[in-house]
Enzyme design. Structure first.
Site, PDB file in Angstrom:
ATOM      1  N   GLU A  22       1.452 -11.916  -6.672  1.00 24.76           N
ATOM      2  CA  GLU A  22       2.604 -11.280  -6.042  1.00 24.76           C
ATOM      3  C   GLU A  22       2.176 -11.014  -4.598  1.00 24.76           C
ATOM      4  O   GLU A  22       1.415 -10.067  -4.346  1.00 24.76           O
ATOM      5  CB  GLU A  22       2.975  -9.955  -6.710  1.00 24.76           C
ATOM      6  CG  GLU A  22       4.120  -9.299  -5.971  1.00 24.76           C
ATOM      7  CD  GLU A  22       4.582  -7.969  -6.562  1.00 24.76           C
ATOM      8  OE1 GLU A  22       5.030  -7.954  -7.709  1.00 24.76           O
ATOM      9  OE2 GLU A  22       4.504  -6.956  -5.836  1.00 24.76           O
ATOM     10  N   ASP A  52      -0.328   0.884  11.187  1.00 24.54           N
ATOM     11  CA  ASP A  52      -0.143   1.953  12.168  1.00 24.54           C
ATOM     12  C   ASP A  52      -0.357   1.413  13.583  1.00 24.54           C
ATOM     13  O   ASP A  52      -1.289   0.634  13.833  1.00 24.54           O
ATOM     14  CB  ASP A  52      -1.184   3.047  11.869  1.00 24.54           C
ATOM     15  CG  ASP A  52      -1.076   4.242  12.791  1.00 24.54           C
ATOM     16  OD1 ASP A  52      -0.128   5.016  12.620  1.00 24.54           O
ATOM     17  OD2 ASP A  52      -1.931   4.388  13.681  1.00 24.54           O
TER      18      ASP A  52
HETATM   19  C1  NOJ Z   1       1.507   6.634  14.413  1.00 26.25           C
HETATM   20  C2  NOJ Z   1       1.549   7.610  13.277  1.00 26.25           C
HETATM   21  O1  NOJ Z   1       2.805   7.562  12.662  1.00 26.25           O
HETATM   22  C3  NOJ Z   1       1.244   8.959  13.869  1.00 26.25           C
HETATM   23  O2  NOJ Z   1       1.463  10.003  12.949  1.00 26.25           O
HETATM   24  C4  NOJ Z   1      -0.168   8.947  14.368  1.00 26.25           C
HETATM   25  O3  NOJ Z   1      -0.432  10.168  15.041  1.00 26.25           O
HETATM   26  C5  NOJ Z   1      -0.404   7.803  15.359  1.00 26.25           C
HETATM   27  N1  NOJ Z   1       0.179   6.567  14.929  1.00 26.25           N
HETATM   28  C6  NOJ Z   1      -1.883   7.566  15.554  1.00 26.25           C
HETATM   29  O4  NOJ Z   1      -2.448   7.020  14.386  1.00 26.25           O
END
Ligand code: NOJ
Ligand code: CA
Length: 589
Positions: free
Chosen positions: A268, A219
């Protein structure tokens, strides 16, 4: 290698599954509810694995399922080593990963290196320990500026709106230090100069890899490292690449190289997928070097308008950029943060931008659906990894929800101006009728399997309201309609698997008869044509139609339509009988 035995080649191809996989994004809260409380969960997801197998997805990416106060849909993790009780428990997550694999589906989990929840034990400890403590070093605590430290330490703006700083209160009730959060205040940013932070994330990776996760989606992968000087941004109009205070800093690459070593240590090898939003193609590609991240989401493609020139350019640049580092491209039409394609492509402005979202934008969903079908076949025909966000295979539109139903911090922190992202997160309709269209009754209809039956009459309302007419878009309904969006996706993914032309990266642009047409070949005998124009396009040669997003009658490809053709020799096809002869304006006979 010439000496390689066939079984070795096969197994290497299997290990490289991520190079041309179809990855289905599951937003668990909204996928299927197995216990009837109105919130999707692991029991619901497990009961729907046969649906995903039949769709022929190779992997699921499951957005955060960990223990969390859910201040941002789970992107605020309090404990990576447990599952939020809303969704199930750790044993069930392990069962899910194993069962999915039995269906041929790998599991990718979500990791958020930029921040944790303000309820994470580290952050609670940091607040308790006070200024100057080792506990606060894991985050970005700073004194405020101005008289009494009343002003935030920098002028940075949060992507959710407002300042990126929140002030703490000392034990005696006096105002204390400030802490940094690029997103909501409930998501304090971690300090990646701190060794605990590095060690902990590598442990978390191992924790999930040991439990069978095939990879992680990273993320906000361009954000975790900050300039420790914390400079203001006011008055700076551009940055030398790598020197922005909190985006795409060069130090990130070391972190991901270390993660790659963790991933590569498995028989893997596990796979890293980055969410990184960057304007500069070379900076983006740097994350995809052979010892770093395997793949990253293609947001240039996702945000591009429905326009042949723009998409031609995006596809060309994508393929060039990725081939320079030997990484596969990804093709993404939406996700849980983005306006659904059926809605976006039915608007006057078909490009996506967070800034442009507003309530009440006029939308032609019929046109949007037509284009979303064409876009789905375009994306599925391109070489690399295909991402599919849950519900897009049903052609769900962005739901216009009543304001009182909204939950997204993006909405609230914009002062109620931005509709936020709830509209693409509404629970899926599984059955044509019944309470919550089968969302909360996973086993009560013919499309489900599994033991988690709930009675329609006792299930709670879904956590976001579904539009009244969504029964018509339900899985059960679409399985009965031969030309439904769902069956179009199933056919496309079936062909993606079975056609040898789709198995490697071979891609060749074909000369198109008009600037509003894209045409390319895959392998020796498959051609994809997209007509973005406003006029019909005639196919002059009798090629076999493998699949089309709209009916092709008499060899005519109507506007906003994609067609996949099989032709014995694509070169001859193009040079002797060009596709789509009429110039724009001419009508086919
Ligand atoms: C990107 C994620 O896809 C989103 O949903 C989130 O609010 C922000 N990053 C913060 O983690
Ligand atoms: Ca539930």
């Amino acid at each position: 290698m010439g000496t390689e035995r066939p079984e070795e080649r096969t197994s290497r191809r299997d290990l490289e599954w991520w190079r041309n996989a179809v990855v289905y994004e599951v937003y668990p809260r909204s996928f299927a509810d197995g216990n009837g409380d109105g919130i999707g969960d692991l029991a619901g997801l497990r009961s729907r694995l046969p649906y995903l197998r039949d769709l022929r997805v190779d992997a699921v990416w499951i957005t955060p399922w960990y223990s969390s106060p859910q201040a941002d849909g789970g992107y605020d993790v309090a404990d990576y080593r447990s599952i939020d009780p809303l969704f199930g428990d750790l044993a069930e997550a392990e069962r899910l990963i194993a069962e999915a694999r039995e269906h041929g589906i790998r599991t990718i989990v979500d990791i958020m290196p930029n921040h944790v929840s303000d309820r994470h034990p580290w952050f609670r400890a940091a607040l308790a320990a006070g200024p100057g403590s080792a506990e606060r070093e894991r985050f970005w605590f700073r004194e405020g500026r101005g008289p009494n430290g009343d002003d935030a330490p920098t002028d940075w703006e949060s992507s959710f709106g407002g300042s990126t700083w929140t002030r703490t209160t000392n034990a005696d009730g006096t105002p204390g230090q400030w802490y940094l959060h690029l997103f909501a205040p409930e998501q304090p940013d971690l300090n990646w100069q701190n060794d605990d932070v590095r060690r902990e994330h590598e442990d978390v990776l191992r924790f999930w890899f040991d439990r069978g996760a095939a990879g992680v989606r990273i993320d906000s992968a361009g954000l975790p490292v900050k300039d420790p000087a914390l400079p203001d941004m006011r008055g700076v109009s551009g940055y030398v690449p790598g020197t922005h205070p909190h985006l795409d800093r060069d130090e990130l690459h070391d972190i991901y190289r270390a993660w790659r070593r963790v991933a590569d240590a498995y028989d893997e090898p596990r796979v890293l997928v980055a969410e990184v939003w960057l304007a500069e193609a070379d900076r983006f590609a740097a994350y995809l070097r052979p010892d770093e991240i395997h793949t990253a989401f293609n947001f240039d493609f996702m945000t591009a308008p429905w326009d042949a020139d723009r998409l031609r350019r995006v596809i060309r640049e994508t393929l060039d950029t990725h081939s320079a580092v030997g990484a596969p491209a990804t093709w993404v039409l939406s996700n849980h943060d983005i306006t659904r394609p059926v809605t976006r492509l039915g608007r006057a402005n078909t490009a996506f931008s967070f800034d442009a979202k507003s309530f009440g934008t006029p939308t032609d969903e019929t046109l949007g659906t037509r284009r979303a079908r064409a876009a789905a076949l375009l994306a599925a025909a391109l070489p690399g990894v295909l991402y599919l966000y849950q519900g897009d295979e049903l052609g769900l539109p962005e739901a216009e929800l009543p304001r009182e139903a909204l939950t997204d911090p993006m909405h609230f922190r914009s002062g109620g101006v931005d509709p936020g992202r709830d509209g693409c997160r509404v629970p899926l309709p599984w059955t044509a009728d019944g309470r919550a269209f089968g969302f909360s009754s996973a086993a009560d209809d013919t499309t489900a399997s599994g033991p988690h039956r709930v009675r329609h009459d006792t299930a709670a309302a879904p956590w976001l309201p579904q539009p009244d007419d969504w029964g018509g878009l339900s899985v059960a309904q679409q399985l009965r309609e031969p030309h439904s969006m769902l069956l179009l996706h199933r056919d496309a993914l079936r062909l993606r698997r079975s056609e040898p032309a789709f198995r490697d990266d071979a891609f060749r642009w074909l000369e198109a008869p008009s600037p509003s047409v894209l045409a390319f070949a895959r392998g020796d005998d498959v051609i994809c044509i997209v007509n973005f124009g406003t006029h019909d396009l005639a196919l002059e040669q009798d090629a076999d139609i493998l699949l089309a997003s709209a009916p092709i009658v008499g060899g005519v490809v109507p506007p906003d339509t994609t067609v996949w053709l099989r032709t014995a020799c694509s070169t001859a096809f193009i040079s002797t009988a060009p596709i789509g002869i009429p110039s724009d304006g001419a009508q086919p006979e």
